[in-house]
Scaffold this motif. Structure first.
Motif, PDB file in Angstrom:
ATOM      1  N   GLU A  57     -19.392 -18.460 -13.330  1.00  0.00           N
ATOM      2  CA  GLU A  57     -19.689 -17.805 -11.970  1.00  0.00           C
ATOM      3  C   GLU A  57     -19.236 -16.144 -12.124  1.00  0.00           C
ATOM      4  O   GLU A  57     -18.292 -16.074 -12.283  1.00  0.00           O
ATOM      5  CB  GLU A  57     -18.786 -18.539 -11.029  1.00  0.00           C
ATOM      6  N   LEU A  62     -24.884 -16.387 -10.452  1.00  0.00           N
ATOM      7  CA  LEU A  62     -24.383 -17.361 -11.435  1.00  0.00           C
ATOM      8  C   LEU A  62     -25.206 -17.328 -12.736  1.00  0.00           C
ATOM      9  O   LEU A  62     -26.365 -17.008 -12.831  1.00  0.00           O
ATOM     10  CB  LEU A  62     -24.748 -18.895 -10.789  1.00  0.00           C
ATOM     11  N   ASN A  64     -26.140 -19.307 -16.224  1.00  0.00           N
ATOM     12  CA  ASN A  64     -26.039 -20.595 -16.830  1.00  0.00           C
ATOM     13  C   ASN A  64     -27.042 -20.649 -18.018  1.00  0.00           C
ATOM     14  O   ASN A  64     -28.257 -20.217 -18.102  1.00  0.00           O
ATOM     15  CB  ASN A  64     -26.411 -21.694 -16.014  1.00  0.00           C
ATOM     16  N   THR A 259     -29.064 -21.629  -5.977  1.00  0.00           N
ATOM     17  CA  THR A 259     -27.599 -21.319  -6.252  1.00  0.00           C
ATOM     18  C   THR A 259     -26.920 -21.516  -4.865  1.00  0.00           C
ATOM     19  O   THR A 259     -25.655 -22.139  -5.150  1.00  0.00           O
ATOM     20  CB  THR A 259     -27.698 -20.028  -6.649  1.00  0.00           C
ATOM     21  N   TRP A 262     -25.585 -24.776  -4.336  1.00  0.00           N
ATOM     22  CA  TRP A 262     -24.190 -25.140  -5.291  1.00  0.00           C
ATOM     23  C   TRP A 262     -23.038 -24.491  -4.635  1.00  0.00           C
ATOM     24  O   TRP A 262     -21.869 -24.907  -4.626  1.00  0.00           O
ATOM     25  CB  TRP A 262     -24.510 -24.296  -6.750  1.00  0.00           C
ATOM     26  N   THR A 263     -23.260 -23.120  -4.083  1.00  0.00           N
ATOM     27  CA  THR A 263     -22.177 -22.451  -3.627  1.00  0.00           C
ATOM     28  C   THR A 263     -21.580 -23.089  -2.050  1.00  0.00           C
ATOM     29  O   THR A 263     -20.810 -22.768  -1.660  1.00  0.00           O
ATOM     30  CB  THR A 263     -22.253 -21.024  -3.492  1.00  0.00           C
TER      31      THR A 263
END
Ligand code: DHB
Length: 300
Positions: A57, A62, A64, A259, A262-263
């Motif tokens: 992060e 992000l 990956n 994303t 995810w956040t």
């Protein structure tokens, strides 16, 4: 709304790669408000993926390099069937190392009941997959044509921004028979730890997502809208309704969110849809379609 014949209750979808490895999480995201879900990218055979660390992060987003881990289409077909039993619109994301392999997995994904197939032609770092086959118009056209021949459901081509002309890739996808293009996938990036004197990701390079890439995604969708007739699905750094509206006014018929799920969690879909509805009330729009590409009519 209608997208290539798919009926969606709103223009948002879960982007591939987040909370989409099992039927249970995909159904949860749909219940939280996503109009459709895109599965994790799946190939012919199981893949382990890259060694850890595979996600970092950063302050701007992000990074990956999961390495496209997946259980293979035979196993994953059962997850797709289970999602369909819950009445969720599901788009199957597929990967392959050749046009034949991609077409075969696309066919098996459609057989499993996917409402559409999304070719991942744009993972920025996996050897022999993704961008390595999706970075020239010739390849994009060839792989789209081969997959399109094998399926009856709509075909989406997810394109890479790691190129000098994404609109040429979009034109090639259209020529190859794709029903829509998805733009953009992650940008190839890298993070280094000065203290450790080494790259943070075990794979060294990864895909950058999140707010930092939104202006690039919006620019790509804007360019593609001018280049093709087929719908564009916008993705990259969307976490609010205003972000989604940027993509829609650039030319996106629908948007994907990855994303930010995810956040912020799956509640982000309802929040984006509520924002869009409020905007439409305030500015006098009665349907999302009327806003698609609106920024092309008004130039500074
Ligand atoms: C991976 C795949 C992608 O399509 C992407 O954009 C980033 C990462 C992966 O599985 O490593």
């Amino acid at each position: 709304m209608d997208l290539c014949g798919l009926r969606l209750r709103n223009p948002t979808m879960l982007a591939s790669g987040v909370l989409d490895e099992t039927a249970a999480t995909m159904v949860e995201v749909a219940r939280a408000g996503a109009g459709a879900v895109v599965t994790k990218s799946v190939g012919r055979s199981p893949r382990e993926g890259h060694a850890n660390p595979c996600v970092v992060e950063l302050d701007v987003g992000l990074l990956n390099a999961m390495g496209l881990p997946n259980p293979g289409i035979e196993y994953f077909s059962e997850e797709v069937k289970a999602v369909k039993r819950e009445g969720v619109t599901v788009i199957g994301s597929v990967i392959g190392g050749s046009e034949d392999e991609l077409a075969e997995v696309a066919a098996l994904m459609a057989d499993a009941g996917a409402d559409a197939v999304e070719l991942n032609l744009s993972c920025p770092h996996a050897k022999g997959l993704g961008t390595e086959i999706g970075s020239t118009p010739e390849n994009v056209e060839r792989v789209c044509r081969a997959s399109k021949e094998r399926i009856k459901v709509p075909l989406f081509a997810k394109l890479t921004p790691n190129t000098s002309s994404i609109s040429n890739l979009a034109k090639a996808a259209e020529m190859g028979g794709a029903d829509a293009v998805v733009a953009i996938n992650t940008l190839k990036g890298m993070a280094i730890s000065p203290e450790a004197r080494m790259p943070i990701l075990a794979n060294r390079f990864g895909g950058l997502s999140g707010p930092a890439i939104r202006p690039i995604g919006v620019r790509c969708v804007y360019e593609i809208h001018d280049a093709v007739e087929i719908p564009v699905i916008g993705v990259g750094g969307i976490s609010t309704g205003r972000d989604a509206l940027e993509y829609i006014m650039a030319g996106a018929t629908a948007v994907q969110v990855g994303t930010a799920v995810w956040t912020r969690g799956p509640g982000v879909f309802k929040s984006i849809c509520d924002d869009i509805s409020r905007f439409m009330d305030e500015y006098g729009y009665s349907k999302v379609d009327d806003m698609v590409g609106a920024a092309h009519d008004t130039k500074p």
